[in-house]
Enzyme design. Sequence first.
Site, PDB file in Angstrom:
ATOM      1  N   LYS A  55     -12.449   7.856  -5.754  1.00  0.00           N
ATOM      2  CA  LYS A  55     -11.067   7.973  -5.277  1.00  0.00           C
ATOM      3  C   LYS A  55     -10.964   7.688  -3.773  1.00  0.00           C
ATOM      4  O   LYS A  55      -9.919   7.289  -3.283  1.00  0.00           O
ATOM      5  CB  LYS A  55     -10.503   9.344  -5.609  1.00  0.00           C
TER       6      LYS A  55
HETATM    7  C1  LIG Z   1     -10.549   9.381 -11.275  1.00  0.00           C
HETATM    8  C2  LIG Z   1     -11.896   9.149 -11.824  1.00  0.00           C
HETATM    9  C3  LIG Z   1     -12.099   8.302 -12.937  1.00  0.00           C
HETATM   10  C4  LIG Z   1     -10.961   7.628 -13.673  1.00  0.00           C
HETATM   11  O1  LIG Z   1     -10.385   6.574 -12.943  1.00  0.00           O
HETATM   12  P1  LIG Z   1      -8.974   5.992 -13.355  1.00  0.00           P
HETATM   13  O2  LIG Z   1      -8.635   4.994 -12.316  1.00  0.00           O
HETATM   14  O3  LIG Z   1      -8.030   7.162 -13.364  1.00  0.00           O
HETATM   15  O4  LIG Z   1      -9.126   5.380 -14.711  1.00  0.00           O
HETATM   16  C5  LIG Z   1     -13.408   8.101 -13.376  1.00  0.00           C
HETATM   17  N1  LIG Z   1     -14.449   8.722 -12.777  1.00  0.00           N
HETATM   18  C6  LIG Z   1     -14.281   9.541 -11.721  1.00  0.00           C
HETATM   19  C7  LIG Z   1     -15.474  10.211 -11.132  1.00  0.00           C
HETATM   20  C8  LIG Z   1     -13.008   9.779 -11.202  1.00  0.00           C
HETATM   21  O5  LIG Z   1     -12.863  10.620 -10.154  1.00  0.00           O
END
Ligand SMILES: *Cc1c(COP(=O)(O)O)cnc(C)c1O
Length: 497
Positions: A111
């Site tokens: 993120k």
């Molecule tokens: C948010 C997140 C995801 C999912 O990503 P999206 O863009 O919402 O599909 C996968 N793995 C981790 C560790 C995340 O923090």
Amino acid sequence: MYISTRGGVSPVTASKAIYQGLAPDGGLFVPQTVPSVSQDFIAKLSEMTYRQLAKEIFSLYLDDFSEEEIDRVVTAAYGDNFDDVEIAPLHSLDEKSHILELWHGPTAAFKDMALQALPHLLTTSMEKQEPDKEVVILVATSGDTGKAALEGFSDVAKTKIIVFYPNGGVSEVQRLQMVTTTGKNTSVIAVEGNFDDCQNGVKAIFNDGEFAKTLEVKGYRLSSANSINWGRLLPQIVYYFKAYSALVKNGAMKAGEVMDVVVPTGNFGNILAAYYGKVMGLPVGRLICASNKNNVLTDVLNTGEYNRNREFFRTVSPSMDILISSNFERFVFEVNGRNSEDIRSLFGALVKDGVYCLDDDTVKRMSDVMCGYFTDEDDTLATIGKIYQENQYLIDTHTAVAVNALEQFRADKHDKIVTVVDSTANPYKFNKAVYEAINQAGSSDNMDEFAISAALERQTGVAIHRGLLDLDKKEVLHKKVVKKENMQSAVAEILGV
Ligand SMILES: *Cc1c(COP(=O)(O)O)cnc(C)c1O
């Protein structure tokens, strides 16, 4: 310019799309035309730093930003806040399988890739739309997003961020990551309730028109940092170009050759960014959507039926425990021929009945570019163990879901072509599951999270991510706990209104 997937607003500039977040008709903003790039453009990226590359891609999408403004955004977003100069380095398992490490930012999860940029995209957009206002970001979090948003907005001028988390409902590491956050403009509040209470409370604050007016008089504008904002999606397109250029540069692939991409998916933002890269002309073959036991996306990709009326599982890959993947709406819009009328009826049905069915043509066009696989809990842990044994490489639970999906895809008699697998979290972020996966179930039962990380570091020699280090020694700066009815008054108190 940007249009809404629901077709109810006239086209807006990039800054307005980012500043508004959600389109006023309830749809999501998408570019009116997706820019396309030439193979020459892609070839020249190989010589660029991540910042330069981000600047090239951002420029294609942010028509009302000046070059200097984009420069400021990428400079603030991608520097020594990442612990690797590549920002998103590749780790090769074999000649055809390459892990894209997206967790070198401050909070150890992918993120950061977007949330280090969003605050600057947002403040630049605010300057164009409402220069006198200060943005107040409200976040309800079940763990990871809260810390990534706090780090992104910390000490960014003309912003304040307030994060609500369920008291007792996040892991100790996640809690400590949040409550030790520095930054004069940050607030973190525990809510006596669960995640849904936090989310409902934040929604209620957004929907209170009177409160918004009170804030406006004081010069504040509420906004959110969630993954439906175009300003969060755009930064994610960049690393697919980066990965491709790096593979060409290091000789794993010839320029123009096609690569597949595997993405551990929750809200569908990350894989959608890869899709937009492909539409732009990046030579991407198949997109493999990897889910855990909450496999609503696997089903819709295979059958055309999206059905959220099903059991919800808490898994070892909690950031993918989602039954409504908001960004999927953008993908449906792109593959159904950009038919807004259809989108309105499908997503209306989703709200009303929790289910919708795509027509055969749309399903066919989806399966031309994307396929879905899911992995259960046992296979997720077994994959971590296997990759560690075979490659001496430690992956987290989310990445393991993706690696397992790739194995399933290849077992389905698909040729083994060059493939990039997104690694979305540092293994220490999910230390308990990772530790037990390479040892035995129950082996960490008598250890706290810090002891587990220390044991994992001793055993593997992989250093603990700096964002997770010494958390138990840092000063707790945020101690407020509120009842769920009092979230709004807590916001009012912080803002002095
Ligand atoms: C948010 C997140 C995801 C999912 O990503 P999206 O863009 O919402 O599909 C996968 N793995 C981790 C560790 C995340 O923090």
